[in-house]
Each structure stands twice: as C-alpha cells, then as structure tokens.
Scaffold this active site. Structure first.
Site, PDB file in Angstrom:
ATOM      1  N   ASP A 114       0.819  -1.219   0.000  1.00  0.00           N
ATOM      2  CA  ASP A 114       0.000   0.000   0.000  1.00  0.00           C
ATOM      3  C   ASP A 114       0.848   1.262   0.000  1.00  0.00           C
ATOM      4  O   ASP A 114       0.415   2.301  -0.488  1.00  0.00           O
ATOM      5  CB  ASP A 114      -0.954   0.007   1.187  1.00  0.00           C
ATOM      6  CG  ASP A 114      -2.121  -0.914   0.914  1.00  0.00           C
ATOM      7  OD1 ASP A 114      -1.945  -2.139   1.042  1.00  0.00           O
ATOM      8  OD2 ASP A 114      -3.182  -0.413   0.508  1.00  0.00           O
ATOM      9  N   ASN A 128       1.616  -2.911   4.185  1.00  0.00           N
ATOM     10  CA  ASN A 128       0.661  -3.771   3.469  1.00  0.00           C
ATOM     11  C   ASN A 128      -0.318  -4.310   4.505  1.00  0.00           C
ATOM     12  O   ASN A 128      -0.199  -4.022   5.706  1.00  0.00           O
ATOM     13  CB  ASN A 128       1.408  -4.905   2.741  1.00  0.00           C
ATOM     14  CG  ASN A 128       0.489  -5.650   1.790  1.00  0.00           C
ATOM     15  OD1 ASN A 128      -0.210  -5.032   0.988  1.00  0.00           O
ATOM     16  ND2 ASN A 128       0.457  -6.972   1.873  1.00  0.00           N
ATOM     17  N   LYS A 129      -1.278  -5.073   4.031  1.00  0.00           N
ATOM     18  CA  LYS A 129      -2.342  -5.590   4.905  1.00  0.00           C
ATOM     19  C   LYS A 129      -1.771  -6.172   6.199  1.00  0.00           C
ATOM     20  O   LYS A 129      -0.778  -6.898   6.167  1.00  0.00           O
ATOM     21  CB  LYS A 129      -3.126  -6.653   4.130  1.00  0.00           C
ATOM     22  CG  LYS A 129      -4.219  -7.354   4.892  1.00  0.00           C
ATOM     23  CD  LYS A 129      -5.228  -6.408   5.521  1.00  0.00           C
ATOM     24  CE  LYS A 129      -5.887  -5.495   4.500  1.00  0.00           C
ATOM     25  NZ  LYS A 129      -6.639  -4.378   5.161  1.00  0.00           N
TER      26      LYS A 129
HETATM   27  O1  MRU Z   1      -7.781  -3.059   3.006  1.00  0.00           O
HETATM   28  P1  MRU Z   1      -7.516  -3.442   1.574  1.00  0.00           P
HETATM   29  O2  MRU Z   1      -8.317  -4.615   1.131  1.00  0.00           O
HETATM   30  O3  MRU Z   1      -7.619  -2.269   0.637  1.00  0.00           O
HETATM   31  O4  MRU Z   1      -5.988  -3.894   1.587  1.00  0.00           O
HETATM   32  C1  MRU Z   1      -5.385  -4.248   0.372  1.00  0.00           C
HETATM   33  C2  MRU Z   1      -3.982  -4.710   0.533  1.00  0.00           C
HETATM   34  O5  MRU Z   1      -3.425  -4.684   1.600  1.00  0.00           O
HETATM   35  C3  MRU Z   1      -3.258  -5.138  -0.686  1.00  0.00           C
HETATM   36  O6  MRU Z   1      -2.295  -6.089  -0.363  1.00  0.00           O
HETATM   37  C4  MRU Z   1      -2.548  -3.914  -1.291  1.00  0.00           C
HETATM   38  O7  MRU Z   1      -3.439  -2.857  -1.470  1.00  0.00           O
HETATM   39  C5  MRU Z   1      -1.906  -4.232  -2.571  1.00  0.00           C
HETATM   40  S1  MRU Z   1      -3.161  -4.398  -3.816  1.00  0.00           S
HETATM   41  C6  MRU Z   1      -2.555  -4.707  -5.293  1.00  0.00           C
END
Ligand code: MRU
Length: 386
Positions: free
Chosen positions: A267, A277-278
């Site tokens: 992110d 990231n998540k």
């Molecule tokens: O909360 P989200 O579903 O938007 O989180 C998304 C992620 O963490 C993805 O791994 C990240 O955005 C990369 S998407 C190509």
C-alpha cells in the site's frame, strides 16, 4: 450511506455465471463519456453475489472507498481520480475562484477516504494539478465543458497506466515462479485490487499462463477476509491450484516445507523500502525470514512514497473494533470487549528479498536501489538488480 438513486444495479449475469466464468471481473470501469459513470463491483458482497454499483458523485466514490466496496491500493487511486471528475461535473461555477474552491473541496474529501495507500494521494495530486492549471489559465471559462473533459481524459490515463504497470510487473515477476513451488500470498492483490491484472496475483496469473504449475496458499486475511473471499475466487476463475490457509497456519506450513516463496502487494513503500501492506504481512515476513524463505513484494512505482525516509512515518489506518468482534454482523466475542483493528502493518526493508515493479526487480532492497529505480525513465530496461 450511498443513496439508493446512485448506484444499485444487481448483476444480470447472476451468481452462477459469475462464479463459474473464466472471464475475471473488473474492479472498476468508466462507462460512457462525459455524462458517464464509474461502475464498480461491490467487493463487500463477493463471493456470494456479483453486484455492480453505479457511482455518479464524488461522495459516492468516497463512501465506496471508505467501506471497502472498492479496495486495494491501485484500484482506490484510479477510483479517486474518477471521483474528481464526478465531483467537478456536479457543480456549476460562476467564476474561476468558485471552480477552484470546489476543486479543493472535492479533492480534500476524497483524500480523507483512506489514509495508507499512497496510490490514492498520487492520483489525487495529479488530478488536482491538472484541474488547478486549467482553472487558473487566463482563457478559463466556467460555463464551458472543457474542464470535465480534460479531467476525464486524465483519469482515463491513470487507469490505463495502472493496467500497463501491473501487466509489466507481472511479466517481470513471473520468472521467479518455478514448477512445484508453494507460494503463499496475503490479502487480495489481483484484478479486484487494481485496474486489470493486479500486482502479486498478477505475477502468479502470468506464471500460470506461461505453463508453470505451482500451488498458491491464500491466507484468509482476517478480519475482512479479502484472501478467503476475493483471492480464492480470482485464483479459481483462472484454474490455479489453490489452498485456503488460516492466517495462523502460515508458520506451520512453512515448517512443513509447503511454502517456497511468499509474495504480497503493498500500500505504501517508503524511500528505504519499508513496506506497508495488509496487517499480517509483518508476521509473514518474520516467519519467512526464520524459515529461510524468500519474501517478495510486488508493487507498481505508484505505490512508492519517496517523501518518507522510512516506514515509521506511514499513516496506518485503524478500523472499527466491530469488524473484529462482529464479523459480518455476527457477535463472536464477549459482549462489550474491545479490539485492536489496524488495517496495515509495516515490514522492514531488510526482511524483503526483492520488490517487483513494472521497471524491474529491486534487489537488494535499500535506499540506493530504490532511488535508482525511481529515477530511471525507461520501464523494462533499467533495473536495480545488483
Ligand atoms: O484493506 P484493503 O483490502 O484495501 O488492503 C489491500 C492490501 O493490503 C493489498 O495487499 C494492497 O493494497 C496491494 S493491492 C494490489
């Protein structure tokens, strides 16, 4: 709440067609021209139901991003760009000052939708810069359509670039995937998270198309289950061998020798390579390090934030405790108990084996290799591989 007039369009393809089709869904699409709308798939309803939403205003786009109807870093950047188009189309201006004030309001409202993914802010900055330059030009006429048309062209360019970047990074990364591998991935990083192919999942799609045969371990990704709900769906559509893994089984699967590579999206990546990231990515990176398993991040250059020296300054979204205590409205914890719900975490750069981008692979990951790649102008030719 999204207003009923704005957006509900139940899929005529129906559940069965959507579930068995090999033609993956698009996370978003601009339909029509100047008077068109942003069409998204409501991802909160997947995989049970394919439901399209027609978004006709900046507020509706903002709400859709906030509530994860559209999510994934590249996708929310593109959606926000179209949100600016919709916001500027809605209003009537009496003067340039009036138009400028409205542009600020629209962009600021969209900026507040989610804090972590830098793609959102890059896209909004680009739309704002263009809008500002058009409105402050001496020839600007508030009554003429030109502003919206030019903003629409810019949003479409951001959309197209995202498709190209993701496809190119997927081509680069596919070489890392070997026959017989177990690849563990987290959250959802496919077509539903971007304009087209996606990032980490895009790498796996291309590798599979090239005839590589491997098994993907998709983590559930609690509390919103993007892995279980979205990633398994995308992998199934493409016929890729997939195993759903509880988040807390990852370490043991590594110990059993099932996982040869971990591949995730991003992110926001700071100048030194620290990667948001998540939530759960940090734990996976620690486990991979402990088991000697390569840990790769796949992200377009639009996910880098060169203004932040390291990951400590990345704003990390905190979401409602109810998402943890009452998933899908079902109370699973003791009544009244509190919960931590950070949506993201930050993985230190030196735990990351490499970052796959549309311009090549960054390996090792450090300030110098990242700067070299970001300064390079010719995608596909310049890499920071040492
Ligand atoms: O909360 P989200 O579903 O938007 O989180 C998304 C992620 O963490 C993805 O791994 C990240 O955005 C990369 S998407 C190509």
């Amino acid at each position: 709440m999204l207003s009923a007039a704005c957006c509900v369009m139940a899929s005529k393809r129906g559940r069965d067609e959507g579930m068995t089709s090999h033609r993956p869904l698009r996370a978003l699409e601009w339909v029509g021209e100047r008077d068109g709308f942003l069409r998204i798939v409501d991802q909160t309803r997947l995989p049970r139901e394919i439901r399209y939403l027609q978004l006709n205003s900046a507020d509706e786009v903002r709400e859709a991003i906030m509530h994860l109807k559209i999510r994934g870093a590249p996708a929310i950047g593109v959606a926000a760009a179209f949100g600016v188009v919709l916001g500027m189309r809605q209003a009537r201006y009496r003067s340039a000052a009036d138009a400028l004030a409205h542009l600020e309001r629209v962009v600021n409202a969209l900026r507040e939708s989610r804090p972590t993914a830098i793609n959102l802010f890059h896209a909004l900055e680009r739309m704002h810069r263009l809008g500002h330059s058009i409105i402050t030009a001496p020839e600007f006429q508030p009554q003429v359509n030109d502003l919206v048309l030019r903003l629409l062209a810019e949003a479409k360019a951001i959309w197209a670039e995202d498709r190209q970047m993701c496809r190119a990074l997927a081509e680069h990364g596919a070489a890392l995937i070997q026959d017989g591998m177990g690849v563990l991935t987290h959250c959802n990083t496919g077509a539903l998270a971007a304009s087209d192919y996606g990032t980490a999942l895009g790498v796996l799609f291309v590798a599979w198309e090239r005839g590589r045969r491997f098994t993907v371990y998709a983590t559930e990704t609690r509390p919103l289950w993007q892995g279980a709900r979205l990633t398994t769906l995308e992998l199934k559509w493409r016929g890729i061998a997939t195993v759903l893994a509880c988040d807390n089984a990852a370490g043991w699967l590594m110990r059993l020798g099932r996982v040869q590579l971990v591949l995730v999206g991003a992110d926001r990546i700071a100048a030194n390579g620290d990667t948001a990231n998540k939530v759960g990515t940090y734990s996976l990176a620690a486990l991979a390090r402990m088991h000697g398993i390569p840990f790769y991040v796949a992200a377009p250059t639009s996910s880098f934030d060169a203004t932040l020296p390291d990951g400590s300054a990345i704003p990390l979204e905190q979401r409602s405790p109810l998402e943890v205590t009452q998933p899908f409205g079902l109370q699973i914890a003791a009544e009244g108990i509190g919960a931590e719900n950070p949506a993201f975490d930050v993985t230190p750069a030196d735990w990351i084996t490499g970052i796959i981008t549309e311009r090549g692979l960054i390996q090792p990951v450090n300030r110098a290799t990242i700067a070299a790649l970001l300064q390079s102008e010719s995608p596909h030719k310049v890499t920071a591989i040492s």
